[in-house]
Design an enzyme around this catalytic site. Structure first.
Site, PDB file in Angstrom:
ATOM      1  N   THR A 125      20.659  10.338 -30.554  1.00 37.59           N
ATOM      2  CA  THR A 125      19.948   9.059 -30.106  1.00 37.59           C
ATOM      3  C   THR A 125      18.452   9.258 -30.324  1.00 37.59           C
ATOM      4  O   THR A 125      17.889  10.304 -30.173  1.00 37.59           O
ATOM      5  CB  THR A 125      20.335   8.756 -28.697  1.00 37.59           C
ATOM      6  OG1 THR A 125      19.206   8.016 -28.253  1.00 37.59           O
ATOM      7  CG2 THR A 125      20.053   9.965 -27.723  1.00 37.59           C
ATOM      8  N   TYR A 149      19.893  10.695 -19.880  1.00 38.08           N
ATOM      9  CA  TYR A 149      21.040  10.292 -20.959  1.00 38.08           C
ATOM     10  C   TYR A 149      20.340  11.397 -22.260  1.00 38.08           C
ATOM     11  O   TYR A 149      20.974  11.725 -23.020  1.00 38.08           O
ATOM     12  CB  TYR A 149      21.037   8.936 -21.130  1.00 38.08           C
ATOM     13  CG  TYR A 149      21.485   8.427 -22.640  1.00 38.08           C
ATOM     14  CD1 TYR A 149      22.767   8.950 -23.004  1.00 38.08           C
ATOM     15  CD2 TYR A 149      20.641   7.877 -23.545  1.00 38.08           C
ATOM     16  CE1 TYR A 149      23.221   8.644 -24.111  1.00 38.08           C
ATOM     17  CE2 TYR A 149      21.179   7.568 -24.953  1.00 38.08           C
ATOM     18  CZ  TYR A 149      22.336   7.791 -25.281  1.00 38.08           C
ATOM     19  OH  TYR A 149      22.914   7.768 -26.613  1.00 38.08           O
TER      20      TYR A 149
END
Ligand code: UDP
Length: 333
Positions: A125, A149
């Protein structure tokens, strides 16, 4: 010789293949005649999104189930999408994020190492970069995640690099920018519960006067004050996985690369695009910034072009149109 090597058919094990990006990747692999097997615990994915291959229901926490599925499938490549992906939730419950995203991936890697071995494609990501120092962001930009995250994904990238050095397990980590849109044939699309992503929320607000959403901050150092993101069509992301699989099968070296369009759009520009596509305007509510949101994330995507021959095919208006068509279909319209 593995089962998949007995024939010319290439085989991919798609972990998390019932989810949004994973299900689109299954379709892209199947379209290139790969044999697809999905392993998914259906915690956030959908059984009816598994349309291109067998579904094996199981959890990343279950290392023996992972071993069995790798041993019986003997895939040429594993594509690993199974992750918790909400930035806000990761701040509230980091334990769940590290357990699923990091420990779960360790289990998968152990199964691949002992029962495969084969290369891995990992869903990473743009959140690994944190608050970028400059955009477009290129791959060697410093990585300083600003939420659990992003940390969990960067930890896995490090684990993958260490595993390659120690055991020769090759990988490609694909750092997605903002996945958006839906399958152009309308077969699958985005279905999160609860939905937190911008485009589906705006689409819902456009048709339902009782539903509203907030624009998270309009005081960022961006041209219109709202956050800028690089939206990339989910089917473009999906194709990149097939290209990465072919790259790895041809002996390509382990690497990490960005997947984005290279173009930014602000939250207000997305809303305007949706208003234009639907031919109606909607009220705008400005709220406070959301924790963990950097002002602008735009990909430098040359590396994927060079190594995979990958380019985006779908423009922002097409992303919006496909998302709108999927939203209409999902509510039976
Ligand atoms: N956003 C917003 N209101 C919402 C949801 C999102 O203003 O209800 C903004 C968010 O702050 C970010 C952009 O839209 O700048 C994209 O957010 P999304 O959650 O879709 O993806 P993310 O960037 O978190 O991966």
């Amino acid at each position: 010789m593995s089962k998949s090597q007995d024939t010319d058919t290439k085989s991919v094990l798609v972990v998390g293949g019932a989810g949004y990006v994973g299900s689109h990747a299954c379709k892209a692999f199947a379209e290139q005649d790969w044999r697809v097997t999905v392993y998914d615990n259906l915690s956030t994915g959908h059984r009816d999104a598994v349309r291109w291959g067998e579904l094996i229901t199981g959890d990343l926490a279950d290392e023996s189930a992972l071993r069995r599925v790798v041993a019986s499938n003997r895939p040429n490549v594993v594509a690993h999408f199974a992750a918790l992906t909400s930035v806000g939730d990761s701040v509230r419950d980091p334990g769940a994020y590290y357990r699923n995203n990091v420990t779960g991936t360790l289990n998968l890697l152990q199964a691949i190492r002992t029962e495969g071995p084969c290369p891995l494609i990992f869903s990473s990501t743009a959140a690994v970069y944190g608050d970028p120092e400059q955009t477009p962001i290129v791959e060697d930009h410093p990585k300083r995640p600003i939420n659990p995250y992003g940390h969990s994904k960067l930890m896995v990238e490090q684990i993958l690099a260490d595993n390659d050095a120690a055991y020769g397990l090759r990988y490609v980590a694909l750092r997605y920018f903002n996945a958006a849109g839906a399958d152009p044939d309308g077969e699958i699309g985005e279905r999160h519960d609860p939905e937190t992503h911008l485009i589906p929320l705006v689409l819902r607000a456009a048709r339902d006067p009782n539903f509203s959403f907030s624009i998270f901050g309009n005081d960022f150092a961006t041209p219109d004050g709202t956050c800028v993101r690089d939206f990339v069509h989910v089917s473009d992301l999906a194709r990149a996985h097939v290209a990465a699989a072919d790259y790895l099968l041809m002996g390509g070296a382990s690497t990490a690369m960005n997947l984005g369009s290279g173009c930014g759009a602000s939250v207000l520009e997305i809303i305007a695009g949706i208003e234009q596509a639907l031919g109606r305007s909607m009220p705008k509510h400005f709220g406070p910034r959301r924790a963990g949101d950097p002002p602008a994330l735009v990909a430098g995507a040359d590396k994927a072009k060079e190594l995979l021959g990958w380019n985006t095919m779908y423009s922002l208006p097409t992303i919006i149109a496909s998302a709108a068509a999927w939203e209409r279909k999902a509510r039976g319209g």
